[in-house]
Design a protein around this motif. Structure first.
Motif, PDB file in Angstrom:
ATOM      1  N   TYR A  61       0.819  -1.211   0.000  1.00  0.00           N
ATOM      2  CA  TYR A  61       0.000   0.000   0.000  1.00  0.00           C
ATOM      3  C   TYR A  61       0.857   1.266   0.000  1.00  0.00           C
ATOM      4  CZ  TYR A  61       1.209  -0.893   4.837  1.00  0.00           C
ATOM      5  OH  TYR A  61       1.915  -1.198   5.970  1.00  0.00           O
ATOM      6  N   GLU A  62       2.189   1.098   0.105  1.00  0.00           N
ATOM      7  CA  GLU A  62       3.071   2.261   0.201  1.00  0.00           C
ATOM      8  C   GLU A  62       3.139   3.008  -1.135  1.00  0.00           C
ATOM      9  OE1 GLU A  62       4.589   3.482   2.744  1.00  0.00           O
ATOM     10  OE2 GLU A  62       4.569   1.883   4.253  1.00  0.00           O
ATOM     11  N   ARG A  63       3.324   2.246  -2.193  1.00  0.00           N
ATOM     12  CA  ARG A  63       3.458   2.850  -3.516  1.00  0.00           C
ATOM     13  C   ARG A  63       2.840   1.881  -4.514  1.00  0.00           C
ATOM     14  NH1 ARG A  63       9.423   3.939  -4.114  1.00  0.00           N
ATOM     15  NH2 ARG A  63       9.431   5.214  -2.239  1.00  0.00           N
ATOM     16  N   PHE A  64       1.739   2.260  -5.120  1.00  0.00           N
ATOM     17  CA  PHE A  64       1.084   1.343  -6.066  1.00  0.00           C
ATOM     18  C   PHE A  64       0.185   2.104  -7.015  1.00  0.00           C
ATOM     19  CE2 PHE A  64      -3.343   1.268  -4.626  1.00  0.00           C
ATOM     20  CZ  PHE A  64      -3.237   1.843  -3.368  1.00  0.00           C
ATOM     21  N   PHE A  65      -0.218   1.410  -8.077  1.00  0.00           N
ATOM     22  CA  PHE A  65      -1.273   1.944  -8.942  1.00  0.00           C
ATOM     23  C   PHE A  65      -2.177   0.797  -9.337  1.00  0.00           C
ATOM     24  CE2 PHE A  65       2.111   0.664 -11.819  1.00  0.00           C
ATOM     25  CZ  PHE A  65       1.435   0.095 -12.904  1.00  0.00           C
ATOM     26  N   GLU A  66      -3.367   1.148  -9.817  1.00  0.00           N
ATOM     27  CA  GLU A  66      -4.288   0.104 -10.219  1.00  0.00           C
ATOM     28  C   GLU A  66      -4.590   0.219 -11.701  1.00  0.00           C
ATOM     29  OE1 GLU A  66      -7.372   0.476  -7.329  1.00  0.00           O
ATOM     30  OE2 GLU A  66      -6.384  -0.949  -6.000  1.00  0.00           O
ATOM     31  N   LYS A  67      -4.637  -0.938 -12.366  1.00  0.00           N
ATOM     32  CA  LYS A  67      -4.986  -0.947 -13.779  1.00  0.00           C
ATOM     33  C   LYS A  67      -5.830  -2.191 -14.035  1.00  0.00           C
ATOM     34  CE  LYS A  67      -3.032  -0.212 -18.364  1.00  0.00           C
ATOM     35  NZ  LYS A  67      -3.325  -1.461 -19.077  1.00  0.00           N
ATOM     36  N   ASP A  68      -6.950  -2.001 -14.719  1.00  0.00           N
ATOM     37  CA  ASP A  68      -7.888  -3.102 -15.010  1.00  0.00           C
ATOM     38  C   ASP A  68      -8.193  -3.893 -13.735  1.00  0.00           C
ATOM     39  OD1 ASP A  68      -7.609  -2.277 -17.651  1.00  0.00           O
ATOM     40  OD2 ASP A  68      -5.960  -3.673 -18.013  1.00  0.00           O
ATOM     41  N   GLY A  69      -8.418  -3.170 -12.648  1.00  0.00           N
ATOM     42  CA  GLY A  69      -8.807  -3.805 -11.394  1.00  0.00           C
ATOM     43  C   GLY A  69      -7.693  -4.551 -10.685  1.00  0.00           C
ATOM     44  N   GLN A  70      -6.491  -4.430 -11.184  1.00  0.00           N
ATOM     45  CA  GLN A  70      -5.374  -5.135 -10.559  1.00  0.00           C
ATOM     46  C   GLN A  70      -4.428  -4.137  -9.902  1.00  0.00           C
ATOM     47  OE1 GLN A  70      -3.556  -7.920 -13.388  1.00  0.00           O
ATOM     48  NE2 GLN A  70      -2.284  -8.666 -11.700  1.00  0.00           N
ATOM     49  N   ARG A  71      -3.896  -4.531  -8.749  1.00  0.00           N
ATOM     50  CA  ARG A  71      -2.985  -3.655  -8.033  1.00  0.00           C
ATOM     51  C   ARG A  71      -1.537  -4.001  -8.391  1.00  0.00           C
ATOM     52  NH1 ARG A  71      -2.626  -1.601  -2.026  1.00  0.00           N
ATOM     53  NH2 ARG A  71      -4.884  -1.691  -2.158  1.00  0.00           N
ATOM     54  N   PHE A  72      -0.796  -2.972  -8.777  1.00  0.00           N
ATOM     55  CA  PHE A  72       0.628  -3.159  -9.061  1.00  0.00           C
ATOM     56  C   PHE A  72       1.415  -2.301  -8.077  1.00  0.00           C
ATOM     57  CE2 PHE A  72      -1.610  -3.941 -13.031  1.00  0.00           C
ATOM     58  CZ  PHE A  72      -1.061  -5.143 -13.443  1.00  0.00           C
ATOM     59  N   HIS A  73       2.324  -2.928  -7.322  1.00  0.00           N
ATOM     60  CA  HIS A  73       3.048  -2.195  -6.291  1.00  0.00           C
ATOM     61  C   HIS A  73       4.556  -2.295  -6.482  1.00  0.00           C
ATOM     62  CE1 HIS A  73       4.241  -5.868  -4.289  1.00  0.00           C
ATOM     63  NE2 HIS A  73       3.046  -6.324  -4.596  1.00  0.00           N
ATOM     64  N   HIS A  74       5.300  -1.648  -5.603  1.00  0.00           N
ATOM     65  CA  HIS A  74       6.718  -1.359  -5.822  1.00  0.00           C
ATOM     66  C   HIS A  74       7.704  -2.416  -5.332  1.00  0.00           C
ATOM     67  CE1 HIS A  74       7.609   0.330  -1.605  1.00  0.00           C
ATOM     68  NE2 HIS A  74       6.496  -0.363  -1.555  1.00  0.00           N
ATOM     69  N   ILE A  75       7.209  -3.500  -4.764  1.00  0.00           N
ATOM     70  CA  ILE A  75       8.144  -4.539  -4.320  1.00  0.00           C
ATOM     71  C   ILE A  75       8.152  -5.649  -5.377  1.00  0.00           C
ATOM     72  CG2 ILE A  75       8.765  -6.146  -2.483  1.00  0.00           C
ATOM     73  CD1 ILE A  75       7.216  -4.201  -0.590  1.00  0.00           C
ATOM     74  N   ILE A  76       9.271  -5.722  -6.093  1.00  0.00           N
ATOM     75  CA  ILE A  76       9.351  -6.538  -7.302  1.00  0.00           C
ATOM     76  C   ILE A  76      10.045  -7.869  -7.012  1.00  0.00           C
ATOM     77  CG2 ILE A  76      10.213  -6.598  -9.684  1.00  0.00           C
ATOM     78  CD1 ILE A  76       8.162  -4.401  -9.246  1.00  0.00           C
ATOM     79  N   ASP A  77       9.443  -8.947  -7.492  1.00  0.00           N
ATOM     80  CA  ASP A  77      10.090 -10.257  -7.426  1.00  0.00           C
ATOM     81  C   ASP A  77      11.080 -10.353  -8.577  1.00  0.00           C
ATOM     82  OD1 ASP A  77      10.866 -12.879  -7.550  1.00  0.00           O
ATOM     83  OD2 ASP A  77       8.856 -13.685  -7.192  1.00  0.00           O
ATOM     84  N   PRO A  78      12.385 -10.383  -8.263  1.00  0.00           N
ATOM     85  CA  PRO A  78      13.389 -10.369  -9.334  1.00  0.00           C
ATOM     86  C   PRO A  78      13.291 -11.585 -10.263  1.00  0.00           C
ATOM     87  CG  PRO A  78      14.419  -9.913  -7.214  1.00  0.00           C
ATOM     88  CD  PRO A  78      13.022 -10.384  -6.935  1.00  0.00           C
ATOM     89  N   VAL A  79      12.667 -12.660  -9.780  1.00  0.00           N
ATOM     90  CA  VAL A  79      12.543 -13.861 -10.608  1.00  0.00           C
ATOM     91  C   VAL A  79      11.517 -13.658 -11.726  1.00  0.00           C
ATOM     92  CG1 VAL A  79      11.880 -16.298 -10.627  1.00  0.00           C
ATOM     93  CG2 VAL A  79      13.288 -15.398  -8.767  1.00  0.00           C
ATOM     94  N   THR A  80      10.389 -13.055 -11.391  1.00  0.00           N
ATOM     95  CA  THR A  80       9.335 -12.864 -12.395  1.00  0.00           C
ATOM     96  C   THR A  80       9.405 -11.494 -13.061  1.00  0.00           C
ATOM     97  OG1 THR A  80       7.791 -11.913 -10.790  1.00  0.00           O
ATOM     98  CG2 THR A  80       7.766 -14.313 -11.048  1.00  0.00           C
ATOM     99  N   GLY A  81       9.966 -10.531 -12.349  1.00  0.00           N
ATOM    100  CA  GLY A  81       9.967  -9.149 -12.846  1.00  0.00           C
ATOM    101  C   GLY A  81       8.693  -8.400 -12.526  1.00  0.00           C
ATOM    102  N   TYR A  82       7.734  -9.079 -11.881  1.00  0.00           N
ATOM    103  CA  TYR A  82       6.455  -8.468 -11.532  1.00  0.00           C
ATOM    104  C   TYR A  82       6.358  -8.235 -10.024  1.00  0.00           C
ATOM    105  CZ  TYR A  82       4.639  -9.172 -16.207  1.00  0.00           C
ATOM    106  OH  TYR A  82       4.443  -9.095 -17.553  1.00  0.00           O
ATOM    107  N   PRO A  83       5.432  -7.369  -9.587  1.00  0.00           N
ATOM    108  CA  PRO A  83       5.235  -7.173  -8.150  1.00  0.00           C
ATOM    109  C   PRO A  83       4.994  -8.513  -7.446  1.00  0.00           C
ATOM    110  CG  PRO A  83       4.030  -5.505  -9.369  1.00  0.00           C
ATOM    111  CD  PRO A  83       4.579  -6.471 -10.391  1.00  0.00           C
ATOM    112  N   ALA A  84       5.636  -8.680  -6.297  1.00  0.00           N
ATOM    113  CA  ALA A  84       5.550  -9.946  -5.569  1.00  0.00           C
ATOM    114  C   ALA A  84       4.136 -10.174  -5.047  1.00  0.00           C
ATOM    115  CB  ALA A  84       6.540  -9.933  -4.409  1.00  0.00           C
ATOM    116  N   ARG A  85       3.689 -11.412  -5.075  1.00  0.00           N
ATOM    117  CA  ARG A  85       2.403 -11.828  -4.540  1.00  0.00           C
ATOM    118  C   ARG A  85       2.637 -13.063  -3.672  1.00  0.00           C
ATOM    119  NH1 ARG A  85      -2.241 -10.548  -6.674  1.00  0.00           N
ATOM    120  NH2 ARG A  85      -3.010 -12.622  -6.194  1.00  0.00           N
TER     121      ARG A  85
END
Ligand code: ADP
Ligand code: MG
Length: 268
Positions: free
Chosen positions: A172-196
């Motif tokens: 919740y510190e730094r994020f944006f939403e697109k198409d109902g999905q939340r994208f935030h600033h903590i990135i999983d280096p393995v996938t390149g996408y925000p960690a889940r």
């Protein structure tokens, strides 16, 4: 400052080693230790991926799969060449970002200065990272409140502890939403996408630099591997809040490490 030293390291990537202060060397050594322990889930060389997402700007965006595939191989803490007082990034597009650990280090430095000045009962806090020093006044009295990751004005937990460092990494510190999905600033280096699927990871340790780094690391590792890492480290305790993937949306689950069960109360 640390930020401009790292800026120079990044500008000289692929060209030359850059002299840095002992503080920066210490931060990089600590970061490397956490990277090794997490098989790279924590990696200060993830800047090429973060540049794609651009969370620090006013208009972050979702990169394409191709862009991520192109940059992912540049992320590799093992490739960072650290000498006694210089840092060298061997490839021009590499870059360091100490955002997951430097704040904790700064909190520890502030604590050291206050102690040297004779203070014995205080708290230092910097944007989600804090450290307390307890004397007679606070003995048995101090409570640390952990924010609710989905309800901005509410707490999720309270920790009874006199003296410790606590850091929380949240989506919740730094994020944006697109198409109902939340994208935030903590990135999983393995996938390149925000960690889940973690939404907030709180780590309790002796030093803030440790709490800060492991909070980010546990966030990326996820609830199971994250808790395993905490339990394996005698100096760490933690609370992991995560989205339950199987349930209908926004059901939260949580896990607490064994050593903190007595001191923590889930209030939500
Ligand atoms: P905050 O800055 O919100 O207190 P963190 O301590 O978790 O939270 O740091 C998040 C920052 O760490 C990001 O903004 C980014 O600069 C950096 N970062 C993101 N993903 C990683 C990662 N996998 N490893 C190391 N640093 C990361
Ligand atoms: Mg951190």
């Amino acid at each position: 400052s640390d930020a401009s030293e790292i800026g120079r390291v990044n500008l000289n990537a692929g060209q030359r080693a850059v002299q840095v202060s002992p503080d920066v060397v210490k931060i990089i050594l600590q970061a490397r230790k956490v990277s090794l322990e997490t098989q790279g889930a924590f990696d200060i060389s993830a800047l090429p991926l973060q540049r794609l997402w651009n969370f620090k700007s006013s208009n972050p965006r979702v990169p394409t799969k191709e862009e991520i595939a192109e940059k992912r191989h540049l992320v590799d803490f093992r490739a960072v060449v650290l000498d006694s007082n210089t840092v060298f990034l061997p490839r021009p597009e590499m870059g360091l970002d100490l955002g997951a650990i430097a704040k904790g280090y700064a909190v520890d430095q502030a604590v050291a200065i206050l102690k040297k000045d004779g203070y014995s009962d205080f708290m230092v806090e910097a944007g989600g990272d804090l450290r307390t020093v307890a004397g007679e006044l606070t003995h048995g009295e101090r409570k640390i409140w952990v924010r609710h990751p989905r309800k901005p004005d509410e707490f999720f937990a309270v920790i009874k502890k006199d003296q410790c460092a606590v850091a929380t990494s949240g989506d919740y510190e730094r994020f944006f939403e697109k198409d109902g999905q939340r994208f935030h600033h903590i990135i999983d280096p393995v996938t390149g996408y925000p960690a889940r699927p973690v939404v907030s990871a709180t780590i309790i340790a002796e030093e803030a630099v440790i709490a800060d780094a492991y909070a980010t690391a546990v966030f990326v590792l996820g609830p199971d591997r994250g808790l395993e890492l905490i339990e394996k480290n005698p100096g760490l305790e933690g609370l992991i809040v995560f989205e339950k993937e199987s349930e209908s949306d926004s059901m939260l689950g949580w896990k607490v490490s064994k050593g903190i069960v007595e001191e923590i109360e889930i209030v939500n």
